[in-house]
Motif scaffolding. Structure first.
Motif, PDB file in Angstrom:
ATOM      1  N   GLU A  13      60.399  24.114  82.189  1.00  0.00           N
ATOM      2  CA  GLU A  13      60.015  23.849  80.806  1.00  0.00           C
ATOM      3  C   GLU A  13      58.641  23.187  80.809  1.00  0.00           C
ATOM      4  N   ARG A  16      54.556  19.635  75.572  1.00  0.00           N
ATOM      5  CA  ARG A  16      53.686  20.030  74.456  1.00  0.00           C
ATOM      6  C   ARG A  16      52.221  20.083  74.873  1.00  0.00           C
ATOM      7  N   GLU A 132      56.891  22.717  65.906  1.00  0.00           N
ATOM      8  CA  GLU A 132      57.585  22.723  67.197  1.00  0.00           C
ATOM      9  C   GLU A 132      56.774  23.574  68.171  1.00  0.00           C
ATOM     10  N   THR A 134      57.056  24.880  72.222  1.00  0.00           N
ATOM     11  CA  THR A 134      57.837  24.940  73.447  1.00  0.00           C
ATOM     12  C   THR A 134      57.217  25.968  74.381  1.00  0.00           C
TER      13      THR A 134
END
Length: 141
Positions: A13, A16, A132, A134
């Motif tokens: 992952e 930001r 958001e 991601t």
């Protein structure tokens, strides 16, 4: 013979800041939105302005018509960019979700220019604000 699992790329992952860094390095991405007939994805040229994506399109196009359907206000949309090396099975993908709205003439004068690749008029300027962000990366360990 099965490949050794340590030879396989790993999925991670991205935070930001890394997502925005990757977005800043590109010029082409895809805007996803609901055009009234269902989900639609359209490629656009873009620039990053802080944590918002700025892009242009034609006034008559499906994207512009859909994003102008809620004025004043924002239309929920998403923006996605990725880069993959299919030979090495490595790459990354970033997804920005938020609200898109048309830019005023004053706002257009304050943002970095976006130069669309296709010819023709691209007089509809939009900002997609990042509510958001991601991202994921596939890389070798």
């Amino acid at each position: 013979m099965a490949a050794n699992s340590s030879d396989k790329p790993v999925l991670e992952e991205l935070d930001r800041a890394e997502c925005l860094r990757l977005l800043a390095g590109g010029t082409v991405g895809r805007v996803a939105f609901d055009d009234g007939e269902g989900p639609t994805v359209v490629p656009v040229n873009y620039t990053l302005d802080g944590d918002a994506v700025i892009f242009r399109t034609s006034l008559e196009g499906r994207l512009s018509r859909s994003l102008l359907s809620v004025v004043p206000g924002e239309v929920r949309a998403a923006f996605q960019v990725d880069r993959f090396d299919e030979e090495d099975h490595e790459g990354w993908s970033v997804l920005l979700r938020g609200g898109a709205h048309p830019l005023s003439d004053g706002e257009i004068a304050q943002v970095e220019p976006v130069e669309p690749w296709p010819g023709g008029e691209r007089d509809a300027w939009f900002r997609l604000a990042a509510h958001e962000v991601t991202g994921r990366r596939v890389r070798r360990p």
